[in-house]
Design a protein around this motif. Structure first.
Motif, PDB file in Angstrom:
ATOM      1  N   LEU A 138      44.941  26.843   4.616  1.00 25.98           N
ATOM      2  CA  LEU A 138      45.038  28.303   4.571  1.00 25.98           C
ATOM      3  C   LEU A 138      44.357  28.980   5.738  1.00 25.98           C
ATOM      4  CD1 LEU A 138      44.298  28.873   0.760  1.00 25.98           C
ATOM      5  CD2 LEU A 138      46.512  28.572   1.884  1.00 25.98           C
ATOM      6  N   GLY A 139      43.439  28.298   6.385  1.00 26.09           N
ATOM      7  CA  GLY A 139      42.684  28.911   7.473  1.00 26.09           C
ATOM      8  C   GLY A 139      41.228  29.069   7.109  1.00 26.09           C
ATOM      9  N   ARG A 140      40.378  29.058   8.126  1.00 28.07           N
ATOM     10  CA  ARG A 140      38.942  29.182   7.893  1.00 28.07           C
ATOM     11  C   ARG A 140      38.591  30.558   7.315  1.00 28.07           C
ATOM     12  NH1 ARG A 140      39.848  24.027   9.080  1.00 28.07           N
ATOM     13  NH2 ARG A 140      39.650  23.443  11.281  1.00 28.07           N
ATOM     14  N   HIS A 141      39.233  31.584   7.810  1.00 26.64           N
ATOM     15  CA  HIS A 141      38.867  32.942   7.406  1.00 26.64           C
ATOM     16  C   HIS A 141      39.204  33.199   5.947  1.00 26.64           C
ATOM     17  CE1 HIS A 141      39.132  37.467   7.558  1.00 26.64           C
ATOM     18  NE2 HIS A 141      37.981  37.250   8.144  1.00 26.64           N
ATOM     19  N   LYS A 142      40.409  32.845   5.525  1.00 30.34           N
ATOM     20  CA  LYS A 142      40.795  33.058   4.126  1.00 30.34           C
ATOM     21  C   LYS A 142      39.938  32.212   3.184  1.00 30.34           C
ATOM     22  CE  LYS A 142      45.606  34.534   4.589  1.00 30.34           C
ATOM     23  NZ  LYS A 142      47.014  34.240   4.236  1.00 30.34           N
ATOM     24  N   SER A 143      39.690  30.977   3.570  1.00 23.95           N
ATOM     25  CA  SER A 143      38.855  30.118   2.733  1.00 23.95           C
ATOM     26  C   SER A 143      37.443  30.675   2.605  1.00 23.95           C
ATOM     27  CB  SER A 143      38.818  28.707   3.319  1.00 23.95           C
ATOM     28  OG  SER A 143      38.006  27.860   2.558  1.00 23.95           O
ATOM     29  N   LEU A 144      36.922  31.238   3.694  1.00 20.93           N
ATOM     30  CA  LEU A 144      35.584  31.831   3.649  1.00 20.93           C
ATOM     31  C   LEU A 144      35.536  33.023   2.705  1.00 20.93           C
ATOM     32  CD1 LEU A 144      32.670  32.156   4.690  1.00 20.93           C
ATOM     33  CD2 LEU A 144      33.609  33.458   6.610  1.00 20.93           C
ATOM     34  N   LEU A 145      36.522  33.901   2.783  1.00 21.49           N
ATOM     35  CA  LEU A 145      36.523  35.095   1.931  1.00 21.49           C
ATOM     36  C   LEU A 145      36.682  34.720   0.456  1.00 21.49           C
ATOM     37  CD1 LEU A 145      38.663  37.587   4.048  1.00 21.49           C
ATOM     38  CD2 LEU A 145      36.178  37.463   3.843  1.00 21.49           C
ATOM     39  N   VAL A 146      37.547  33.744   0.173  1.00 26.77           N
ATOM     40  CA  VAL A 146      37.704  33.299  -1.219  1.00 26.77           C
ATOM     41  C   VAL A 146      36.408  32.693  -1.742  1.00 26.77           C
ATOM     42  CG1 VAL A 146      38.903  31.646  -2.696  1.00 26.77           C
ATOM     43  CG2 VAL A 146      40.197  32.977  -1.026  1.00 26.77           C
ATOM     44  N   TYR A 205      39.690  21.230   2.066  1.00 28.70           N
ATOM     45  CA  TYR A 205      41.131  21.086   2.255  1.00 28.70           C
ATOM     46  C   TYR A 205      41.797  22.453   2.406  1.00 28.70           C
ATOM     47  CZ  TYR A 205      45.989  19.853   1.240  1.00 28.70           C
ATOM     48  OH  TYR A 205      47.348  19.704   1.297  1.00 28.70           O
ATOM     49  N   ALA A 206      41.331  23.446   1.644  1.00 32.52           N
ATOM     50  CA  ALA A 206      41.914  24.785   1.738  1.00 32.52           C
ATOM     51  C   ALA A 206      41.678  25.397   3.115  1.00 32.52           C
ATOM     52  CB  ALA A 206      41.325  25.681   0.652  1.00 32.52           C
ATOM     53  N   SER A 207      40.526  25.118   3.719  1.00 34.27           N
ATOM     54  CA  SER A 207      40.256  25.674   5.052  1.00 34.27           C
ATOM     55  C   SER A 207      41.191  25.101   6.107  1.00 34.27           C
ATOM     56  CB  SER A 207      38.799  25.395   5.436  1.00 34.27           C
ATOM     57  OG  SER A 207      38.577  24.016   5.654  1.00 34.27           O
ATOM     58  N   ASP A 208      41.695  23.891   5.910  1.00 37.90           N
ATOM     59  CA  ASP A 208      42.664  23.311   6.845  1.00 37.90           C
ATOM     60  C   ASP A 208      44.063  23.855   6.619  1.00 37.90           C
ATOM     61  OD1 ASP A 208      40.799  21.720   8.143  1.00 37.90           O
ATOM     62  OD2 ASP A 208      41.085  20.035   6.764  1.00 37.90           O
ATOM     63  N   ILE A 225      42.399  18.338  10.476  1.00 43.19           N
ATOM     64  CA  ILE A 225      41.798  17.816   9.239  1.00 43.19           C
ATOM     65  C   ILE A 225      40.272  17.933   9.287  1.00 43.19           C
ATOM     66  CG2 ILE A 225      43.676  16.215   8.715  1.00 43.19           C
ATOM     67  CD1 ILE A 225      41.861  13.982   9.867  1.00 43.19           C
ATOM     68  N   ARG A 226      39.741  18.797  10.116  1.00 37.27           N
ATOM     69  CA  ARG A 226      38.281  18.863  10.265  1.00 37.27           C
ATOM     70  C   ARG A 226      37.617  19.332   8.975  1.00 37.27           C
ATOM     71  NH1 ARG A 226      37.890  21.343  14.945  1.00 37.27           N
ATOM     72  NH2 ARG A 226      37.735  19.321  16.002  1.00 37.27           N
ATOM     73  N   GLY A 227      38.157  20.339   8.325  1.00 38.65           N
ATOM     74  CA  GLY A 227      37.572  20.811   7.081  1.00 38.65           C
ATOM     75  C   GLY A 227      37.587  19.741   5.994  1.00 38.65           C
ATOM     76  N   SER A 228      38.705  19.036   5.875  1.00 38.33           N
ATOM     77  CA  SER A 228      38.792  17.966   4.869  1.00 38.33           C
ATOM     78  C   SER A 228      37.873  16.811   5.206  1.00 38.33           C
ATOM     79  CB  SER A 228      40.238  17.475   4.769  1.00 38.33           C
ATOM     80  OG  SER A 228      41.112  18.522   4.420  1.00 38.33           O
ATOM     81  N   GLY A 229      37.757  16.465   6.502  1.00 33.12           N
ATOM     82  CA  GLY A 229      36.899  15.356   6.899  1.00 33.12           C
ATOM     83  C   GLY A 229      35.434  15.638   6.662  1.00 33.12           C
ATOM     84  N   VAL A 230      34.982  16.822   7.084  1.00 34.69           N
ATOM     85  CA  VAL A 230      33.580  17.194   6.858  1.00 34.69           C
ATOM     86  C   VAL A 230      33.309  17.328   5.362  1.00 34.69           C
ATOM     87  CG1 VAL A 230      31.824  18.951   7.302  1.00 34.69           C
ATOM     88  CG2 VAL A 230      33.405  18.300   9.112  1.00 34.69           C
TER      89      VAL A 230
END
Length: 525
Positions: free
Chosen positions: A141-149, A136-139, A433-438
């Motif tokens: 906040l963004g993929r990049h920020k979620s990855l770094l966190v 949900y955070a990747s959708d 909603i791709r991050g939340s769905g996957v």
């Protein structure tokens, strides 16, 4: 902005998104090595125990003489006069896996054995939490920020789990580490798919799966080399600190698809400036065509999401398939031991499961782009249900070799269905909603995996009924897969409106009438 990344840059970013999977396999697949139980016996107090006590302890290790492994004799004047608990600890005969794992270090046997399934359950629940929360955070906040966190948390909790002084602290840190590692894996999975053209999506996902397969094989080699569970987890967590360099501007940028749906005009302008310098003929033609036809929405409309019945239908079917395929896999690994009462070798079970996963990726790569996602998923679930029906119905008549063959077939097909259901979800869910769905589909797979430690806690009591339930649900999943659309060589949907357009193709092609209509005269003329 869409044409900012050239073909070379695209392939480099895909490679950078695949590389961390080699070390994530250490953190996500090491649980069987950490919790492997070896034969044990009571440690005899004193420097030179009497021969009768040594013989009794050896009989306890082998299970002879009706003496429980968790008890030892009380000797009075060299004569056994009763039984008592093992006060001095236990000695282990380690022949497989790590020389020192959490079971041998903290004596998680006998009255403390329940901590092992609890650790396994908490690890799976941590993975489930990471898939849902960080997806949900990747959708948002963004993929990049979620990855770094996720990377930062994985490194921090990886260090903390290596210095855990007791089982409660270890279980807590493993929960957090599993959540962070699952977030890294999920964010990279979604970002990699959004960087690919339709022709590259399957190849990039297959290379990612084979990298994980190589990491699982390397995990066993490192376990045999280091011999300590602390060193094994440190080997997986330390290299992840190197990937924090993805936070340096320009090294691993934000997903262009997510930027299309955001309101970050600064990022869009910077991409537009780069596109003027780097545009070539091999750029993202798919996203270029979509940018003019798919108006993105920066914020998710929850009322619109609730009314997106087609998206919910696809998500429920794929989540149900993921739940069954992940849950039934361990039934095949332990079926022969449950039926014959023979405990298989750890190396055989581990390598069989890992090689089945690697072979499943090769099969998907060879068939999915040719026959379609839906057809191969249908075939995989059909083979899974068929293997279960044969094993359950004919287990009294099957030879050892036939039972092994059908167990391998079921394990192979179930892992193929599990991998394909996640790829299918990423292709039919819209970007918003791709991050939340996957993450939801992966989380349902974790729910299916929970049955394995729960069965271990009950010493596999009721395995037959457990397998019957899963095989029956597998046959039900075969029927539900017919409701799915086909995503082969189709562009990724951007908005909820695009996702609603992914509908099931007709099972039977309609016959077209090519006879032209006769021209009728106009009455007024």
């Amino acid at each position: 902005m869409i044409l900012a990344l050239g073909r070379r840059k695209q392939r480099l970013l895909i490679a950078l998104s695949i590389l961390p999977n080699l070390f994530l396999a250490f953190l996500l697949s090491c649980d069987p090595l950490l919790t492997l139980s070896s034969p044990f016996r009571c440690r005899l107090p004193g420097p030179s125990p009497v021969p009768q006590a040594a013989n009794a302890s050896m009989r306890a290790e082998k299970g002879d003489g009706g003496l429980a492994q968790c008890k030892q004799f009380v000797f009075v004047n060299g004569t056994p006069s009763g039984l008592r608990d093992c006060d001095a600890g236990y000695d282990y005969n380690v022949t497989e896996g790590l020389a020192n794992n959490i079971v041998t270090e903290w004596d998680l046997v006998c009255l403390r054995y329940w901590l092992v399934p609890v650790e396994e359950v908490c690890f799976i629940l941590g993975t489930l939490t990471g898939c849902l929360g960080l997806g949900y955070a990747s959708d948002r906040l963004g993929r990049h920020k979620s990855l770094l966190v996720s990377l930062t948390l994985a490194v921090v909790f990886g260090v903390l789990v290596c210095v855990s002084p007791s089982p409660p602290v270890f279980i807590s840190m493993r929960f957090c580490l599993a959540a962070a590692s699952a977030g890294v894996y999920l964010t990279l999975y979604v970002t990699r798919l959004e960087l690919c053209d339709p022709s590259l999506r399957l190849l990039a996902t297959m290379m990612s799966g084979l990298t994980t397969f190589a990491g699982e094989l390397l995990l066993l080699a490192v376990a045999l080399g280091c011999g300590s569970w602390r060193g094994l987890l440190g080997t997986g967590a330390a290299p992840l600190a190197l990937f924090l360099c993805y936070g340096i501007p320009g090294v691993f940028p934000e997903s262009p698809r997510w930027l299309l749906l955001s309101e970050r005009t600064g990022d869009m302008n910077s991409f537009s400036e780069r596109s003027e310098r780097q545009r070539d003929d091999d750029s993202f033609t798919e996203m270029d065509t979509e940018s003019s036809s798919s108006p993105g929405r920066p914020h998710l409309s929850f009322p619109e999401l609730l009314h997106s019945r087609n998206i919910w239908k696809n998500l429920c079917v794929l989540g149900f398939t993921s739940f069954i395929s992940h849950g039934i896999s361990h039934c095949y690994s332990s079926f022969r031991g449950d039926v014959r009462g023979i405990t298989p070798s750890f190396y055989w079970t581990y390598l069989l499961s890992v090689c089945a996963g690697g072979g499943a990726w090769l099969l998907l790569w060879a068939t999915v782009d040719r026959f379609g996602r839906r057809g191969i998923l249908l075939l995989a679930m059909t083979l899974t249900g068929l293997a279960s029906l044969i094993l359950l119905g004919l287990m009294d008549y099957l030879s050892e070799s036939a039972m092994t063959v059908f167990s391998i077939m079921g394990l192979f097909s179930s892992q193929a269905a599990a991998s394909l259901s996640i790829l299918f979800t990423a292709e039919v869910m819209p970007t918003v909603i791709r991050g939340s769905g996957v993450g939801a589909v992966m989380a349902l797979g974790c729910v299916g995996r929970l049955s394995s430690p729960l069965m271990d806690l009950r010493n596999h009591y009721g395995y037959f009924l457990h397998h019957v339930v899963y095989s029956s649900l597998a046959l039900l999943a075969v029927l539900s897969i017919l409701l799915l659309p086909e995503s082969k060589r189709k562009p990724l949907p951007q908005t909820l409106v695009d996702g609603e357009q992914y509908r099931r193709p007709p099972l039977v092609r309609r016959r077209r009438d090519n006879v032209p209509l006769l021209a009728t005269p106009n009455p007024e003329t």
